[in-house]
Design a protein around this motif. Sequence first.
Motif, PDB file in Angstrom:
ATOM      1  N   VAL A 240       0.841  -1.202   0.000  1.00  0.00           N
ATOM      2  CA  VAL A 240       0.000   0.000   0.000  1.00  0.00           C
ATOM      3  C   VAL A 240       0.871   1.245   0.000  1.00  0.00           C
ATOM      4  O   VAL A 240       0.584   2.225  -0.729  1.00  0.00           O
ATOM      5  N   MET A 241       1.929   1.250   0.814  1.00  0.00           N
ATOM      6  CA  MET A 241       2.826   2.404   0.829  1.00  0.00           C
ATOM      7  C   MET A 241       3.510   2.581  -0.525  1.00  0.00           C
ATOM      8  O   MET A 241       3.653   3.718  -1.013  1.00  0.00           O
ATOM      9  N   VAL A 242       3.917   1.484  -1.150  1.00  0.00           N
ATOM     10  CA  VAL A 242       4.561   1.572  -2.465  1.00  0.00           C
ATOM     11  C   VAL A 242       3.591   2.135  -3.503  1.00  0.00           C
ATOM     12  O   VAL A 242       3.939   3.030  -4.296  1.00  0.00           O
ATOM     13  N   LEU A 279       2.494   6.679   9.549  1.00  0.00           N
ATOM     14  CA  LEU A 279       2.334   5.331   8.984  1.00  0.00           C
ATOM     15  C   LEU A 279       3.683   4.598   8.943  1.00  0.00           C
ATOM     16  O   LEU A 279       3.737   3.385   9.179  1.00  0.00           O
ATOM     17  N   ALA A 280       4.741   5.337   8.655  1.00  0.00           N
ATOM     18  CA  ALA A 280       6.059   4.708   8.599  1.00  0.00           C
ATOM     19  C   ALA A 280       6.493   4.207   9.979  1.00  0.00           C
ATOM     20  O   ALA A 280       7.071   3.115  10.096  1.00  0.00           O
ATOM     21  N   THR A 353      13.013   5.221   6.739  1.00  0.00           N
ATOM     22  CA  THR A 353      11.726   5.547   6.118  1.00  0.00           C
ATOM     23  C   THR A 353      10.970   6.611   6.909  1.00  0.00           C
ATOM     24  O   THR A 353      10.183   7.377   6.325  1.00  0.00           O
ATOM     25  N   VAL A 354      11.179   6.696   8.208  1.00  0.00           N
ATOM     26  CA  VAL A 354      10.458   7.685   9.022  1.00  0.00           C
ATOM     27  C   VAL A 354      10.944   9.105   8.719  1.00  0.00           C
ATOM     28  O   VAL A 354      10.127   9.980   8.371  1.00  0.00           O
ATOM     29  N   THR A 385      13.255   6.999  -3.383  1.00  0.00           N
ATOM     30  CA  THR A 385      14.088   6.365  -2.336  1.00  0.00           C
ATOM     31  C   THR A 385      13.220   5.536  -1.385  1.00  0.00           C
ATOM     32  O   THR A 385      13.576   4.396  -1.035  1.00  0.00           O
ATOM     33  N   LEU A 386      12.090   6.113  -0.986  1.00  0.00           N
ATOM     34  CA  LEU A 386      11.167   5.361  -0.131  1.00  0.00           C
ATOM     35  C   LEU A 386      10.644   4.119  -0.842  1.00  0.00           C
ATOM     36  O   LEU A 386      10.455   3.066  -0.219  1.00  0.00           O
ATOM     37  N   LEU A 387      10.406   4.241  -2.134  1.00  0.00           N
ATOM     38  CA  LEU A 387       9.922   3.096  -2.901  1.00  0.00           C
ATOM     39  C   LEU A 387      10.924   1.949  -2.837  1.00  0.00           C
ATOM     40  O   LEU A 387      10.550   0.786  -2.619  1.00  0.00           O
TER      41      LEU A 387
END
Length: 806
Positions: A240-242, A279-280, A353-354, A385-387
């Motif tokens: 979901v985050m991706v 969420l992270a 990620t946070v 980067t988060l992905l």
Amino acid sequence: MNFGDANLRVVNTSRPALVHSTSKQSVSASDDFYSLSSGESSQDEKTTVRQYETPPLYAIPVPYQRKDSSDMKQPTVRAITRTPPAATQPEPSHGPQQLHKIKRKPLSTETSPTYSTNEVISPPTPGVDDTPYVQFAIEQLTRDEEVNEALWSHPYGAPSRVSHPLERLCPDEQFRLQQGLQSGGRGKRPLEPIRGHSDSSINALPATPTQDLSRFPTLDYLPKCLRLPSLIALMLCCVVMVVAIILSNAWSLRHAGLWQYDDVGTARYFVFQYLPQLLAIVIVIWTFIIQNALHRVLPFIMMHSERQAFTSSVMHAAALFPSNYMIPNLWCFRHGETIVGFSLIIFRVCLFTVPLSSCLYQSRYFSVGDGRVWKWTTCEPVGWTLLVLYLLLILALVLLVIKLRRDLSGLRWDPRSLADILVLFQRSNVLSELYGSEVTAGRYGPILAKKYTLRYWIAGKRSTEIFHGVEESQAPLHGFQQTPSEKRPSGGEIQEAPDDLESQQPLKASTLDSLQKDVHSPRIRYQWLPWFLKDTFVVAWIVIAVILMLAFVIVSFVNNAVQRGFLPLLPSETTPQGFSPANFLYSFIPSMIGMILFLLWQSIDMYFRALEPFARLSGSTRGSPADESILLDYTACLPVEVTIKAGMAGHYKVAWISFISLLSATLPVLSGGVFTAQYFIPSREVRVAASLPGYYALVVFIIIYSLSFVIIWPTKKRRLPHDIHTLGQMLSFVYESQLLNDSAFWQPRSKVDLVTRLLGRLTGDKGSSRYAFGVYLGRDGREHLGIDRLHRPGSGEMLITTGLME
């Protein structure tokens, strides 16, 4: 040899004679040996017998010992008389003494035949038949194996000293009877235990139950957070985050931003500045729970796996709980667990990620039609980067699923507490390697390359009893090995000491003397704490936290610095890719600082959870019940769960520290979204200002966090001789404890069964059992430092050190 008052007045090598003197002394001896009455008896009463105590003339093979004087028949010494020739002058009579034979009771068929004095003591002569001697030797060798099998069929399992005749009793009573303690005092020196030898040992053999699966379930238990549904749920969250990141990047490029910017502190501001890192941090805490459970079961997975060649070092290297969540532990790679090691490194990398999520969205001035408007947009470099990080996290979870589906855990339930670990090592033959480790500060000797396996076992080829635990295959089971005095896992060879002529026993070796001194030493007893909880560091944490807190508050509110803002000192303009150097710096750095504070408190929280059972065990001379000591499972509880359980149990320090651990998760969330670059119309300049609602909440949480360092000052009861984060270090406090002989730990069928036994009243106790940490008399008859029941029927209480430190 004791013949009472008998005197040999005249000795003739061809005609030995035994002369008795008159004595009224009562001699307590075995019923097996008798003599005729003295001269005071009449001629008709010459058959009256008198008892004499005569030791056996042969060595009783180990581990076979005589059970009782009334049951065991032993050979006796008889005086052999011959009828003298008529020409021989008879020997003079000495008063009332007369010559008699020493008679004995008839021997049973199980004992050896009776031999004369000449046959036993004199050198062998030609023509003497050796058949009785050979038959006796064969009989004793055969009975050794039968005695061992009988002992292993004991309802409480194999006793720790198989050759002792009193070990047929219940486990709780055999310690008192064997040590010879009758008054419960600690002043008497315990008897040396009698041990079996390896030449009559019973080896542990692997077993595979084929029926009664309710009693012998499949050894594949995993904690709920490591099961497939839980891991799939976390992977779905990552997916979901991706998807959200991909949609945000694509939509922002094609539609000139995401949503119109309204103001600071609004609902839209919360969605773009606080929600992503919130969420992270939830996903990060979820990975903490997985890491905690993985550390808890991984040592047992490795010991159950057939692919591991040597697993003895696992007991001293594999951590039962993570000591920190910042620096990755590389011991998994050294022990062949590459998948787990790779997953743990990815979990550490995903901590970024946070702070990255706090700078995912920025505000930008877009041209829309004929006008211009401020809108929220995605920072594409941060988004991609988060992905990558979330894809790596998904990969790590997939590898864990493959690992846990391929390798079974070898467990029947979750080893959450010390009591659960004791069940697995209750009959283990690997505990002898830990001798003396309770006072060595975790410094073990050379670790031997051995294979320790967790599975179902049977005791020897003739046994049908199946038990579950950690054993070394094809090695003697506990009670059939060498004693710790014969076998040392650490240190050099111990030279044999000279004999003590008064006690008729060999003097203790220097290593044993040192161990007995060390267990009573307050310096060794209280020598260890985690480095960050030592007095010097705690004082430093308190001073640093208070100073930084005061500086933060003063700088924030003097001259309305927060409301007026400050110059960014960096370009604040947002690029077409959504990147603003000023916004990135003042979002990423504060969030990263908050993340470090959050991770720092996790280590404090975890060690206080792990130390709480020992604090309960050593905090009072009255001990502690099982549910407040050896059954405590705070290290395996969820963050909210441990706060509630500790608060209800009255463990307020653990409850508060755990609460702060959860509260500190707000620091990276709030600090990452509270500062933004804003355009001030009166001064016509860009300044970095704070969102006041979020900033006020951040100040309150920082004050609570800083003042909580005063609470972490560890009391003396939380100090231990050494660390407790590995299996070997935990077992060093119980490897000779009588707890391993308690019936409560004898093959419980489930965790509910174990808890019921421990919380119920044991036989012979006036109330529920209480446990303590201190100096106890171990199964080897020596004093050890560790955990045991505070009081056992017929024996003294443990020595709980409460004096001042040296």
